[in-house]
Design an enzyme around this catalytic site. Structure first.
Site, PDB file in Angstrom:
ATOM      1  N   CYS A 299       0.796  -1.272   0.005  1.00 60.18           N
ATOM      2  CA  CYS A 299      -0.107  -0.100   0.078  1.00 60.18           C
ATOM      3  C   CYS A 299       0.886   1.246   0.062  1.00 60.18           C
ATOM      4  O   CYS A 299       1.457   1.632   0.842  1.00 60.18           O
ATOM      5  CB  CYS A 299      -1.072  -0.004   1.073  1.00 60.18           C
ATOM      6  SG  CYS A 299      -1.842   1.454   1.508  1.00 60.18           S
TER       7      CYS A 299
ATOM      8  N   CYS B 241      -0.343   4.012   1.984  1.00 60.18           N
ATOM      9  CA  CYS B 241      -0.050   3.856   3.637  1.00 60.18           C
ATOM     10  C   CYS B 241       1.440   4.260   3.892  1.00 60.18           C
ATOM     11  O   CYS B 241       1.705   4.758   4.954  1.00 60.18           O
ATOM     12  CB  CYS B 241      -0.394   2.497   4.134  1.00 60.18           C
ATOM     13  SG  CYS B 241      -1.775   2.048   3.281  1.00 60.18           S
ATOM     14  N   ASP B 242       2.063   3.860   3.056  1.00 58.04           N
ATOM     15  CA  ASP B 242       3.533   3.527   3.360  1.00 58.04           C
ATOM     16  C   ASP B 242       4.714   4.413   2.705  1.00 58.04           C
ATOM     17  O   ASP B 242       5.749   4.564   2.907  1.00 58.04           O
ATOM     18  CB  ASP B 242       3.992   2.180   3.398  1.00 58.04           C
ATOM     19  CG  ASP B 242       3.210   1.443   4.503  1.00 58.04           C
ATOM     20  OD1 ASP B 242       2.807   1.904   5.599  1.00 58.04           O
ATOM     21  OD2 ASP B 242       2.820   0.151   4.064  1.00 58.04           O
TER      22      ASP B 242
END
Ligand code: NDP
Length: 307
Positions: free
Chosen positions: A133, A136-137
């Protein structure tokens, strides 16, 4: 068999949020949380985009807190896997290996899982440079070289997104062409920070504590080499956890549960679905939580109307 108001299947952000709302509505929910409760966030380290956490929060800590909040409002939890459901008549039946429950309403929040290559190092380095992701990261890879695996729209989108942070993005495409839409491919090709290696596969991840490189192989020539990357993003697709509901609920061609527009209602009255199990697009903890809230409110209204 005691009849419950509502059974929640699954314990990611959608399931816990549904439990908190159902609990506060005095519905005394039963959550069947699975054998490894917490969902995909259990595989994440820092979560910096969960609203209200300006200093970030570890994925497993966030899930523990959601669980505590659900328990505070009288959610009964069973750490077991659902093996079978019967939605043919109300009350609905939900079975685990050794127990059977019945409920007037069911909220499905079984989530989805990223597909992985299953190459050496992928498991060991989860959350330590391995991610599925970019939203997200990606932030953690400022000025670093990262690799993205896949040739579809997700891979194109993730690679393009990562160029906001990374110094360089190498995209590995296993065939001689990408599957992504032409416009997404063009975006990739036009981006100076992205290097595309066709006919190339990742073979092994290097590093013990963090990703320190990835071994790659050209599947036409057989040549092997090492990419000096600190991040590895698999973008080869997601799989919704809907095996249990095949032939019971209406699923779309990719296996996601179909729902009414702007609603968590499935094709069976009294059965609601929330989170990544219905959402191939956003796949965020906060959107899953929002859908969990919607499912709880819709279940509450459904029960009230029934009574
Ligand atoms: P897709 O199934 O479309 O693509 C998967 C990609 O991963 C393919 O290129 C495939 O290669 C590759 N792949 C699969 N397994 C492996 C493997 N073991 N090793 C290396 N490569 C592998 O999945 P997506 O997640 O990209 O997209 C899912 C759906 O969501 C699609 O319908 C897509 O259009 C849509 N989507 C749309 C977006 C948008 O419009 N903004 C953004 C993201 C997704 P191969 O081609 O060789 O099979």
């Amino acid at each position: 068999m005691e009849e419950r108001n509502v059974i929640i299947i699954g314990s990611g952000p959608a399931g816990y949020t549904a439990a908190i709302y159902c609990g506060r509505a005095d519905m005394k929910p039963l959550m069947i949380a699975g054998q490894q409760p917490g969902g995909q966030l259990m595989l994440t380290s820092d979560v910096e985009n969960w609203p209200g956490e300006p200093d970030g929060v570890l994925g497993p800590d966030l899930m523990e807190r959601l669980k505590k909040q659900a328990l505070k409002f009288d959610t009964e939890m069973v750490d077991d896997l659902v093996t079978e459901v019967d939605f043919s008549s109300s009350p609905f039946i939900v079975k685990t290996a050794d127990k059977e429950f019945s409920a007037k309403a069911v909220i499905i929040a079984t989530g989805a899982s990223a597909m992985w290559l299953n190459i050496p190092g992928e498991d060991r380095l989860q959350g330590k440079g391995v991610s599925a992701c970019a939203t997200c990261d990606g932030f953690f890879f400022r000025d670093k070289h990262v690799v993205v695996i896949g040739g579809g729209d997700s891979a194109a989108e993730e690679a393009t997104f990562l160029t906001k942070f990374a110094s360089k993005v190498t995209l590995l495409v296993r065939r001689g062409e990408m599957r992504a839409s032409k416009i997404m491919q063009k975006r990739v090709m036009d981006n100076e920070k992205i290097e595309v290696l066709f006919n190339t596969e990742a073979v092994e991840l290097l590093g013990e504590e963090r990703v320190q490189g990835v071994k790659i192989k050209n599947n036409e020539t057989g040549d092997e080499s090492t990419l000096d990357v600190e991040g590895y993003f698999a973008a080869i697709g997601h799989k919704p956890t809907t095996e249990l509901f095949k032939d019971i609920l209406e699923l779309d061609p990719k296996g996601y549960i179909k729902h009414a527009p702007d609603s968590t209602k499935t094709n069976i009255e009294g059965v609601f679905a929330a989170g990544d199990v219905v959402d191939p697009w956003y796949r965020q903890a906060i959107t899953a939580a929002g859908l969990g809230c919607m499912a709880a409110l819709e279940a509450e209204r459904y029960l009230a109307a029934k009574e």
